[in-house]
Enzyme design. Structure first.
Site, PDB file in Angstrom:
ATOM      1  N   ASP A  41       0.831  -1.204   0.000  1.00  0.00           N
ATOM      2  CA  ASP A  41       0.000   0.000   0.000  1.00  0.00           C
ATOM      3  C   ASP A  41       0.870   1.261   0.000  1.00  0.00           C
ATOM      4  O   ASP A  41       0.350   2.380  -0.013  1.00  0.00           O
ATOM      5  CB  ASP A  41      -1.013  -0.001   1.150  1.00  0.00           C
ATOM      6  CG  ASP A  41      -0.368   0.053   2.520  1.00  0.00           C
ATOM      7  OD1 ASP A  41       0.866  -0.104   2.606  1.00  0.00           O
ATOM      8  OD2 ASP A  41      -1.099   0.259   3.517  1.00  0.00           O
ATOM      9  N   SER A  42       2.186   1.074  -0.050  1.00  0.00           N
ATOM     10  CA  SER A  42       3.094   2.213  -0.261  1.00  0.00           C
ATOM     11  C   SER A  42       2.768   2.881  -1.593  1.00  0.00           C
ATOM     12  O   SER A  42       3.195   4.014  -1.840  1.00  0.00           O
ATOM     13  CB  SER A  42       4.555   1.740  -0.243  1.00  0.00           C
ATOM     14  OG  SER A  42       4.746   0.680  -1.153  1.00  0.00           O
ATOM     15  N   ASP A  80      -1.108  -6.224   0.408  1.00  0.00           N
ATOM     16  CA  ASP A  80      -1.333  -5.434   1.616  1.00  0.00           C
ATOM     17  C   ASP A  80      -2.807  -5.130   1.779  1.00  0.00           C
ATOM     18  O   ASP A  80      -3.456  -4.652   0.831  1.00  0.00           O
ATOM     19  CB  ASP A  80      -0.612  -4.078   1.466  1.00  0.00           C
ATOM     20  CG  ASP A  80       0.609  -3.964   2.342  1.00  0.00           C
ATOM     21  OD1 ASP A  80       0.778  -4.763   3.272  1.00  0.00           O
ATOM     22  OD2 ASP A  80       1.416  -3.054   2.082  1.00  0.00           O
ATOM     23  N   LYS A 109      -1.065  -9.184   3.834  1.00  0.00           N
ATOM     24  CA  LYS A 109      -0.235  -8.629   4.913  1.00  0.00           C
ATOM     25  C   LYS A 109      -1.036  -7.595   5.699  1.00  0.00           C
ATOM     26  O   LYS A 109      -1.773  -6.798   5.113  1.00  0.00           O
ATOM     27  CB  LYS A 109       1.033  -7.991   4.338  1.00  0.00           C
ATOM     28  CG  LYS A 109       1.907  -7.298   5.403  1.00  0.00           C
ATOM     29  CD  LYS A 109       3.310  -7.022   4.923  1.00  0.00           C
ATOM     30  CE  LYS A 109       3.454  -5.783   4.077  1.00  0.00           C
ATOM     31  NZ  LYS A 109       3.094  -4.518   4.754  1.00  0.00           N
ATOM     32  N   GLU A 111      -0.773  -4.792   9.163  1.00  0.00           N
ATOM     33  CA  GLU A 111       0.137  -4.083  10.062  1.00  0.00           C
ATOM     34  C   GLU A 111      -0.343  -4.170  11.508  1.00  0.00           C
ATOM     35  O   GLU A 111      -1.511  -3.905  11.786  1.00  0.00           O
ATOM     36  CB  GLU A 111       0.223  -2.595   9.661  1.00  0.00           C
ATOM     37  CG  GLU A 111       0.941  -2.368   8.356  1.00  0.00           C
ATOM     38  CD  GLU A 111       1.104  -0.886   8.019  1.00  0.00           C
ATOM     39  OE1 GLU A 111       0.907  -0.019   8.893  1.00  0.00           O
ATOM     40  OE2 GLU A 111       1.437  -0.609   6.849  1.00  0.00           O
ATOM     41  N   GLU A 175       9.933  -3.211   9.746  1.00  0.00           N
ATOM     42  CA  GLU A 175      10.224  -1.953   9.046  1.00  0.00           C
ATOM     43  C   GLU A 175      10.909  -0.963   9.982  1.00  0.00           C
ATOM     44  O   GLU A 175      10.399  -0.634  11.056  1.00  0.00           O
ATOM     45  CB  GLU A 175       8.917  -1.343   8.489  1.00  0.00           C
ATOM     46  CG  GLU A 175       9.169  -0.012   7.807  1.00  0.00           C
ATOM     47  CD  GLU A 175       8.047   0.450   6.872  1.00  0.00           C
ATOM     48  OE1 GLU A 175       7.118  -0.337   6.601  1.00  0.00           O
ATOM     49  OE2 GLU A 175       8.111   1.593   6.412  1.00  0.00           O
TER      50      GLU A 175
HETATM   51  O1  KIV Z   1       3.682  -1.042   1.385  1.00  0.00           O
HETATM   52  C1  KIV Z   1       4.774  -1.588   1.180  1.00  0.00           C
HETATM   53  O2  KIV Z   1       5.349  -1.531   0.077  1.00  0.00           O
HETATM   54  C2  KIV Z   1       5.349  -2.323   2.301  1.00  0.00           C
HETATM   55  C3  KIV Z   1       6.758  -2.771   2.186  1.00  0.00           C
HETATM   56  C4  KIV Z   1       7.680  -1.635   2.084  1.00  0.00           C
HETATM   57  C5  KIV Z   1       7.133  -3.701   3.265  1.00  0.00           C
HETATM   58  O3  KIV Z   1       4.704  -2.533   3.273  1.00  0.00           O
END
Ligand code: KIV
Length: 256
Positions: A41-42, A80, A109, A111, A175
């Protein structure tokens, strides 16, 4: 499940190579060299210029993941779950099922640690492979300062990592975690840790593709730029622009 087992079995044997990508063409390249590909989600900040990942929606994640899926053949594909899509077990199960069905990813994934205990428990009970994420949590943290200088913080991260393992996650992203803490967490677990800004003490590493290839102009301490693709693209676009203006492009061979 075979791909998940393969990732876990790499612990103490060989480093796990991971990348965060957002589209088919980069996924295709990542798939050749990586064990795990994440649709992170970056993308909220990297692609959409949002102030935080909080603004990323489930549909945005689904559309990018559908594109990434087209490029993945052999690596484990993880997606994510964005902010506010897993606030309770019922909401999480509904949204995760939707993501898995629409994107055909193999894992998701989330958090956090103890706060999402009930959510992880339900997902694992439903045979959904879950990847954890500790240390800096971009969805909820106010500061992105690295973690692990204070003793309370160190103990909390270690405790949460052990809890996530007990709950059944198959791996944990660490992270921006201080070097010796990353080592301690990694040594204390039977599942692999994947670091980003968390030293080479982790079982694997992850970076964002735009950072690694030098497309993202923002520089962060934990990023190594392996190429300067922005310069290459600039060169190509500049040449194209010159040739259109001087009528050198298109030639007869480019025409019908
Ligand atoms: O959102 C993302 O790309 C991430 C990674 C940097 C681990 O969570």
């Amino acid at each position: 499940m075979k791909k998940i087992k393969k990732i876990i079995l790499k612990k103490n044997k060989s480093k796990i190579v991971s990348l965060s990508v957002y589209s088919k063409n980069t996924a295709r390249i990542a798939d050749k060299f990586c064990d795990l590909v994440l649709v992170g989600d970056s993308l909220g900040s990297v692609l959409y210029n949002y102030k935080s990942t909080k603004e990323v929606t489930l549909n945005t994640m689904i559309e990018h993941s559908k594109s990434v899926r087209q490029g993945i053949k052999k690596s484990l594909m993880v997606v994510d779950m964005p902010y506010n899509t897993y606030r309770n077990p019922k909401e999480a199960l509904k949204n995760v099922k939707k993501v898995m069905l629409k994107t055909k990813c193999e894992a998701i994934k989330l958090e956090g640690g103890s706060k999402i205990k009930a959510v992880i428990r339900v997902l694992v009970k439903n045979n959904i492979p879950v990847m954890g994420h500790l240390g800096v949590l971009p969805q909820t943290d106010k500061s992105f300062k690295f973690k692990g200088t204070k003793n309370v913080e160190r103990l909390k991260i270690l405790k949460e990592a052990k809890l996530l393992e007990k709950l059944g996650v198959f791996s944990i992203v660490l992270e921006c975690v201080e070097t010796s803490l990353a080592k301690l967490v990694t040594k204390s677990l039977n599942i692999p840790t994947i670091g980003i800004g968390a030293s080479n003490n982790c079982d694997g590493q992850i970076l964002v593709i735009d950072d690694l290839i030098g497309l993202n102009p923002i520089s962060l301490r934990f990023v190594k730029k392996y190429s300067n693709i922005a310069k290459e693209i600039s060169k190509a676009v500049s040449n194209y622009s010159k040739e259109v203006r001087t009528k050198k492009f298109p030639q007869k061979k480019h025409s019908y």
